[in-house]
Motif scaffolding. Sequence first.
Motif, PDB file in Angstrom:
ATOM      1  N   ALA A   1       5.254 -13.920   6.029  1.00 12.99           N
ATOM      2  CA  ALA A   1       4.556 -14.925   6.732  1.00 12.99           C
ATOM      3  C   ALA A   1       4.750 -15.604   8.594  1.00 12.99           C
ATOM      4  O   ALA A   1       3.862 -15.882   9.338  1.00 12.99           O
ATOM      5  CB  ALA A   1       4.010 -16.158   6.627  1.00 12.99           C
ATOM      6  N   ASP A   2       6.329 -15.541   8.731  1.00 14.75           N
ATOM      7  CA  ASP A   2       6.905 -16.157   9.534  1.00 14.75           C
ATOM      8  C   ASP A   2       7.920 -15.712   9.899  1.00 14.75           C
ATOM      9  O   ASP A   2       9.237 -15.960  10.182  1.00 14.75           O
ATOM     10  CB  ASP A   2       7.079 -17.400   9.191  1.00 14.75           C
ATOM     11  N   SER A   3       8.140 -14.057  10.425  1.00 16.40           N
ATOM     12  CA  SER A   3       9.149 -13.868  10.496  1.00 16.40           C
ATOM     13  C   SER A   3       8.513 -12.929  11.999  1.00 16.40           C
ATOM     14  O   SER A   3       7.990 -11.235  11.619  1.00 16.40           O
ATOM     15  CB  SER A   3       9.480 -12.877   9.513  1.00 16.40           C
TER      16      SER A   3
ATOM     17  N   VAL B   1      -3.358 -17.921   1.734  1.00 16.97           N
ATOM     18  CA  VAL B   1      -3.582 -16.838   2.623  1.00 16.97           C
ATOM     19  C   VAL B   1      -1.808 -16.250   2.212  1.00 16.97           C
ATOM     20  O   VAL B   1      -0.589 -16.737   2.581  1.00 16.97           O
ATOM     21  CB  VAL B   1      -3.027 -17.269   4.154  1.00 16.97           C
ATOM     22  N   LEU B   2      -1.572 -15.176   1.511  1.00 20.39           N
ATOM     23  CA  LEU B   2      -0.539 -14.326   1.292  1.00 20.39           C
ATOM     24  C   LEU B   2      -0.113 -13.198   1.779  1.00 20.39           C
ATOM     25  O   LEU B   2      -0.428 -12.487   1.758  1.00 20.39           O
ATOM     26  CB  LEU B   2      -0.776 -14.015  -0.006  1.00 20.39           C
ATOM     27  N   VAL B   3       1.493 -13.416   2.897  1.00 18.89           N
ATOM     28  CA  VAL B   3       1.964 -11.893   3.573  1.00 18.89           C
ATOM     29  C   VAL B   3       2.400 -11.596   3.463  1.00 18.89           C
ATOM     30  O   VAL B   3       4.114 -11.730   2.918  1.00 18.89           O
ATOM     31  CB  VAL B   3       1.540 -13.455   5.286  1.00 18.89           C
ATOM     32  N   LEU B   4       1.847 -10.668   2.814  1.00 13.22           N
ATOM     33  CA  LEU B   4       3.182  -9.134   1.982  1.00 13.22           C
ATOM     34  C   LEU B   4       3.297  -7.891   2.704  1.00 13.22           C
ATOM     35  O   LEU B   4       3.145  -7.875   4.519  1.00 13.22           O
ATOM     36  CB  LEU B   4       2.189  -9.258   0.804  1.00 13.22           C
ATOM     37  N   GLY B   5       3.953  -6.857   1.740  1.00 17.81           N
ATOM     38  CA  GLY B   5       4.277  -6.203   2.554  1.00 17.81           C
ATOM     39  C   GLY B   5       5.680  -5.504   3.167  1.00 17.81           C
ATOM     40  O   GLY B   5       6.601  -5.496   2.379  1.00 17.81           O
ATOM     41  N   GLY B   6       5.924  -5.191   4.257  1.00 14.75           N
ATOM     42  CA  GLY B   6       6.851  -4.444   3.895  1.00 14.75           C
ATOM     43  C   GLY B   6       8.117  -4.517   5.342  1.00 14.75           C
ATOM     44  O   GLY B   6       7.907  -5.848   5.884  1.00 14.75           O
TER      45      GLY B   6
ATOM     46  N   VAL C   1      -7.349 -16.230  -2.521  1.00 16.06           N
ATOM     47  CA  VAL C   1      -6.215 -15.870  -2.136  1.00 16.06           C
ATOM     48  C   VAL C   1      -6.533 -14.900  -1.112  1.00 16.06           C
ATOM     49  O   VAL C   1      -7.562 -14.157  -1.522  1.00 16.06           O
ATOM     50  CB  VAL C   1      -5.181 -15.288  -2.873  1.00 16.06           C
ATOM     51  N   VAL C   2      -6.428 -14.808  -0.194  1.00 15.44           N
ATOM     52  CA  VAL C   2      -5.954 -13.800   0.839  1.00 15.44           C
ATOM     53  C   VAL C   2      -5.072 -13.572   0.782  1.00 15.44           C
ATOM     54  O   VAL C   2      -3.907 -13.534   1.783  1.00 15.44           O
ATOM     55  CB  VAL C   2      -6.782 -14.711   2.568  1.00 15.44           C
ATOM     56  N   VAL C   3      -5.033 -11.501   1.134  1.00 18.62           N
ATOM     57  CA  VAL C   3      -4.164 -11.152   1.191  1.00 18.62           C
ATOM     58  C   VAL C   3      -3.635 -10.175   2.366  1.00 18.62           C
ATOM     59  O   VAL C   3      -4.505  -9.625   3.094  1.00 18.62           O
ATOM     60  CB  VAL C   3      -3.454  -9.619   0.088  1.00 18.62           C
ATOM     61  N   VAL C   4      -2.380 -10.523   2.867  1.00 17.00           N
ATOM     62  CA  VAL C   4      -2.197 -10.116   4.977  1.00 17.00           C
ATOM     63  C   VAL C   4      -1.248  -9.392   4.455  1.00 17.00           C
ATOM     64  O   VAL C   4      -0.297  -9.342   3.734  1.00 17.00           O
ATOM     65  CB  VAL C   4      -2.548 -11.165   5.481  1.00 17.00           C
ATOM     66  N   LEU C   5      -1.578  -7.497   4.602  1.00 20.21           N
ATOM     67  CA  LEU C   5      -0.784  -6.524   4.829  1.00 20.21           C
ATOM     68  C   LEU C   5       0.040  -6.953   5.800  1.00 20.21           C
ATOM     69  O   LEU C   5      -0.640  -6.022   6.906  1.00 20.21           O
ATOM     70  CB  LEU C   5      -0.912  -5.309   3.825  1.00 20.21           C
TER      71      LEU C   5
ATOM     72  N   ALA D   1      -9.213 -12.402  -3.314  1.00 24.58           N
ATOM     73  CA  ALA D   1     -11.036 -13.024  -2.824  1.00 24.58           C
ATOM     74  C   ALA D   1     -10.760 -11.605  -1.225  1.00 24.58           C
ATOM     75  O   ALA D   1     -12.135 -11.220  -0.753  1.00 24.58           O
ATOM     76  CB  ALA D   1     -10.682 -14.164  -2.508  1.00 24.58           C
ATOM     77  N   ALA D   2      -9.909 -11.504  -0.860  1.00 16.43           N
ATOM     78  CA  ALA D   2     -10.066 -10.938   0.791  1.00 16.43           C
ATOM     79  C   ALA D   2      -8.213 -10.315   0.827  1.00 16.43           C
ATOM     80  O   ALA D   2      -7.909 -10.371   0.109  1.00 16.43           O
ATOM     81  CB  ALA D   2     -10.530 -11.539   1.589  1.00 16.43           C
ATOM     82  N   VAL D   3      -8.553  -8.369   1.783  1.00 16.16           N
ATOM     83  CA  VAL D   3      -7.493  -7.606   1.725  1.00 16.16           C
ATOM     84  C   VAL D   3      -7.818  -7.769   2.740  1.00 16.16           C
ATOM     85  O   VAL D   3      -8.649  -6.651   2.929  1.00 16.16           O
ATOM     86  CB  VAL D   3      -7.052  -7.036   0.161  1.00 16.16           C
ATOM     87  N   LEU D   4      -6.560  -7.812   3.400  1.00 21.61           N
ATOM     88  CA  LEU D   4      -6.462  -7.177   5.355  1.00 21.61           C
ATOM     89  C   LEU D   4      -5.022  -6.640   5.436  1.00 21.61           C
ATOM     90  O   LEU D   4      -3.800  -6.862   4.761  1.00 21.61           O
ATOM     91  CB  LEU D   4      -6.910  -8.398   6.251  1.00 21.61           C
TER      92      LEU D   4
END
Length: 756
Positions: free
Chosen positions: A413-415, A480-485, A542-546, A562-565
């Motif tokens: 989220a903050d990187s 807003v959940l900011v996940l990924g790699g 929950v909105v997932v942002v990858l 509820a949403a995935v981007l």
Amino acid sequence: MTGPRYRDPTAPVAERVRDLLGRMTLTEKVGQVNQRMYGWHAYERDGGGHRLTDAFRSEVAAYGGMGALYGLQRADPWSGVGFADGITAADGARVADAVQRHVIENSRLGIPVLLVEEVPHGHQALDGTVLPVNLAVGATWDPGLYEAAAAAVGAEVRARGGHVALVSALDLVRDPRWGRAEECFGEDPYLAARLTEALVRGARTADVAVVLKHFAGQGATVGGRNSAATELGARELHEIHLAAARAGVRAGAAGVMAAYNEFDGLPCVASEPLLTELLRERLEFDGIVMADGGAVDRLVRLTGDPVAAGALALNAGCDLSLWDDCFPRLAEAVERGLVAERTLDTAVARVLALKFRLGLFERPYAPAVDRPSDPRELSERIARASITLLAHDGDVLPLTPSIRRIAVLGPNADSIAQQIGDYTAPQRPGSHHTTVLDGIRSAAPPDTEVTHAPGCDLVGGDLSGVPGAVELAAAADIAVLVLGGSSARSGDTTFDTNGAAIVTSAESTGMTCGEGVDLADPRLPDGQLALLDAVAATGVPVVVVLVQGRPHALPDLSGTAAAVLSAWYPGPWGGRAVADVLFGAAGPEGRLPVSIPRSAAQLPVFYNAKDHGYRGYVDQPATARYPFGHGLSYTTVGYAPPRLSRTRVTPDDPALTCRVTVRNTGERPVRETVQLYVRRLSGGSSWPRVRELRGFVRLALRPGEEADAVFEIDAETLASVTRDLGLAVEPGELLLETGPSSAETRGARLVVERPG
């Protein structure tokens, strides 16, 4: 004009090359095909400026000149170059000119040096503009936008004295476990071809030559293992892995880089069938072939002798080395009879021809360049256009003013470091970059409370931050959940000899993607999934942002999010782009350039596999979680069946028009990407694929508006690879399909009649 013919700018390039080549000694010829020096070893800080090093001066003296200098302005953890000792935008042209002046003035024939720069997604230099990674570019499905960005970045490179841009464009994501997936435009040959030609066209407007990486088939390595073997047959190579190279050659690419992988038992840099018979003769390519870093030295394992290794690569068709110790010994190879001097002359001639075509003999120094447009603005536009809405319950997005409390959670989220991708220079301290958290805070209405917690680390099992994140989510109207790699390298990263990261565990480095960072299991890390489950359990939407450099395998999130981007690696200003889509200032336009798997166990899942009617595994479907071409919007769109102007054609006269009416049936405007696929039902010289992308059109539709997407079908659209590995329109029955993705199509039958 008096003087040597090669000095006459009005003479044809071939004549100038011939004249200059005839004046050169064997040592000078060998110098022209070498690129063994790291550019950052050519200079050092000298008070407030830079001075050329003794090592650089000695290299020029040893060969009576220099063919090419790699990465003069490169900066990253591998090179060890940063703002304390590197070349900034303010210094770039001056240092490049100093290098050029020394080479010209200290070589008998005054041959300028090619300054070669890494441009993986923007110039990899201090103060260089960073674009979203290529996988994000692929998600835009917008060659025009990418061409403009390539032109702007090319102008930036040229203004700093660079001549040649090394850009990954030819690799395809055939296995998402591969760490270099972010460098690819996607899994599809047609989409990659259109973006490759856009790249070359854009760079050429800035007088920058492009060397396309990597030739060929590197994305097909077994198990997603970097630089490993491929098991490509000739047909798979031609049907899948050559389309981008063909397009790049037609568009005027100056060179290609031979890949590390082997093809039919030989590393690409040593493969005469690949570099000479295929590239030179069949594709009629007349530019340079460059080795990948240290690739020629690897051939010593085959030859047992560095002199013979250099000869093997030169005889195969490699013209210019990179960092190796073998090519500098080509004079010995000639003297020992391992390679003919005329073969060396051919390689030297190609290098010289590029220098003449770039006008370096007449204009060797950095020019004053007018940028066609702002590359930073274009970077943000690409980021915005790449954001892909994978799933949506129809209610949550875009965020409305009634949302007063937003919890922004997750390790990405903050990187900035984790949203700019691999092969990126250090970012200037204090630069105005925008994380996802920054973007949401700026875009939210003034009375909105935005809270933040990472919740968990990117990797690892430490869940101590989860309770705090859950507390914030429970008090919010939306999470807003900011996940990924992450492909972020650091000063603690260790590297292979070619600059690839050496990662023994993701926990030790925080890297889950990038060159040298392959995953056996591409699913999201356990800590991120645990955080997602815990936040969803609060009942808050929950909105997932990858933020990701590869298509991570995703579980079924229909009851969780509820949403995935997917925002891919959106670059330094990507946070603004994400916020614009979340709040509805822009609609989601991205379409998947890759298929997103359910798990590693079902790989591969690319959409254009051979059409054998496989029913699927017993324990899970064989289909992708989200298919190639998929991407939702904030409205609904209806497609009529495609209409063909002709339903019967011949191989000699295949032209027709395909139209499909598309209607915006919702209440918001949309930029719809209408896709055209060809599916062979009968005929042909080999077993067909399920379907193959052969066109796309982007339509802007207001609410209630309809328009026709029009595809002009020609021989290239209908061509398939023949038994002799050529391209031709073959008799048989085809289905021309249109739709919003590879899994949602409607078709019209077309018969290609036999001649006579």
